[in-house]
Design a protein around this motif. Sequence first.
Motif, short mmCIF file in Angstrom:
data_model
loop_
_atom_site.label_atom_id
_atom_site.label_comp_id
_atom_site.label_asym_id
_atom_site.label_seq_id
_atom_site.Cartn_x
_atom_site.Cartn_y
_atom_site.Cartn_z
N ILE A 53 -8.00 2.50 23.58
CA ILE A 53 -8.70 3.46 22.73
C ILE A 53 -8.29 4.84 23.22
O ILE A 53 -8.45 5.16 24.40
N ASP A 54 -7.74 5.63 22.32
CA ASP A 54 -7.19 6.94 22.64
C ASP A 54 -8.13 7.98 22.03
O ASP A 54 -8.28 8.03 20.82
N LEU A 55 -8.78 8.76 22.87
CA LEU A 55 -9.72 9.78 22.38
C LEU A 55 -9.01 11.12 22.30
O LEU A 55 -8.65 11.71 23.32
N ASP A 56 -8.79 11.57 21.06
CA ASP A 56 -8.03 12.80 20.81
C ASP A 56 -8.96 13.90 20.30
O ASP A 56 -9.37 13.87 19.15
N PRO A 57 -9.26 14.89 21.14
CA PRO A 57 -10.11 15.99 20.68
C PRO A 57 -9.40 16.81 19.60
O PRO A 57 -8.18 16.98 19.65
N LEU A 98 -9.01 11.49 26.69
CA LEU A 98 -9.12 10.35 27.61
C LEU A 98 -8.52 9.11 26.95
O LEU A 98 -8.52 8.99 25.72
N HIS A 99 -8.01 8.22 27.78
CA HIS A 99 -7.55 6.91 27.34
C HIS A 99 -8.43 5.84 27.98
O HIS A 99 -8.74 5.94 29.18
N ILE A 100 -8.82 4.85 27.21
CA ILE A 100 -9.59 3.73 27.75
C ILE A 100 -8.78 2.45 27.56
O ILE A 100 -8.36 2.14 26.44
MN LIG Z 1 -4.11 10.99 22.86
#
Ligand SMILES: [Mn+2]
Length: 302
Positions: free
Chosen positions: A132-136, A173-175
């Motif tokens: 899961i890639d969290l991209d602000p 963040l990356h999970i």
């Molecule tokens: Mn990203």
Amino acid sequence: MGQVTIESREFALSNLDKVLWPDDGYTKGELIHYYVQVADYLLPHLRGRPLVLTRFPDGIHRKSFYQKNAPDYLPPWIRTFSWYSEDSQRDIRFIVAEEAATLAWLANQACIEMHPWLSSIESIDNPDFAVIDLDPSPGSRYQDVVDIALVVKELLDNLGLRSYPKTSGSAGLHIYIPVEAVYTYEQVRKFAHVLASMVTEVLPHIATIERAVKKRGHKVYVDYLQNVLGKTLSSVYSVRPRPGAPVSTPLLWDEVSQITPAQFTIKTILSRLRDYGDLFAPVLQDRQNLEPACHKLGLPIF
DNA sequence: GCGGAAG
DNA sequence: CTTCCGCAACGCCCG
DNA sequence: CGGGCG
Ligand SMILES: [Mn+2]
Ligand SMILES: [Mn+2]
């Protein structure tokens, strides 16, 4: 000129004083030095995986390019993996980094970022992790990313799955959710999609899976679509082409809300590694079964 | 950063 | 001989 | 089916 020998591999380094980070004065020589120092921690995460590289021969603010195909002048001792791309209907010869000397040679090519595939050569159609890639978006705050990450963790905890966070090296963040290499990319992606959807239901004001940038506003994009064959994320310990030379860094869940991603750089990460070791080492060992979680979710994919 | 094509 | 150019493109989703 | 996205 500039011959070096690293673990019995002999090759030339050039332009060690060339500045690649003009804001900081960091040079190509410092990039090479960093990758050699971190090799023991980084290489396990690259071993056996096709690599996509990003190169910045004239510095981080100048023209850059992605490279997946190995150049003809690649030293013969560097491992490659040829893979037939159905769509472009040709073989692509990927570089596979397995030695410190390879990292040094690549860094000398002004390769700043290392992006390994989610699957390894041994089982190329089966990813070793769901991500899961969290991209602000512009206007999201790091604290929003943290809140979302902690909800992802809690959802996974309740599903009986362990998850591992790292900074992307930029603002997000990356999970990683390591899984047995027995699922298809489509199965893993569907799982990640359901997870991402659940997060947006819990935190609708700050999280979205909307792909149209204009419709995201200031929300954080919960990107589950990296779970695709041939798509990549920057590796742990990969440097990023941003001022300060930040590094993608594994985190403890307890510290996610306490840190700021920019604090981990090619100059600061080594002392952290000596203190903590490789917090992402378990990601390579922890092969989880997705079936119980999918059963709880009523996911009819298995 | 570098090889090969174009000028 | 010098300069220019390419180095990834494709799977996926939505309207 | 085309366009946008990463
Ligand atoms: Mn990203
Ligand atoms: Mn993304």
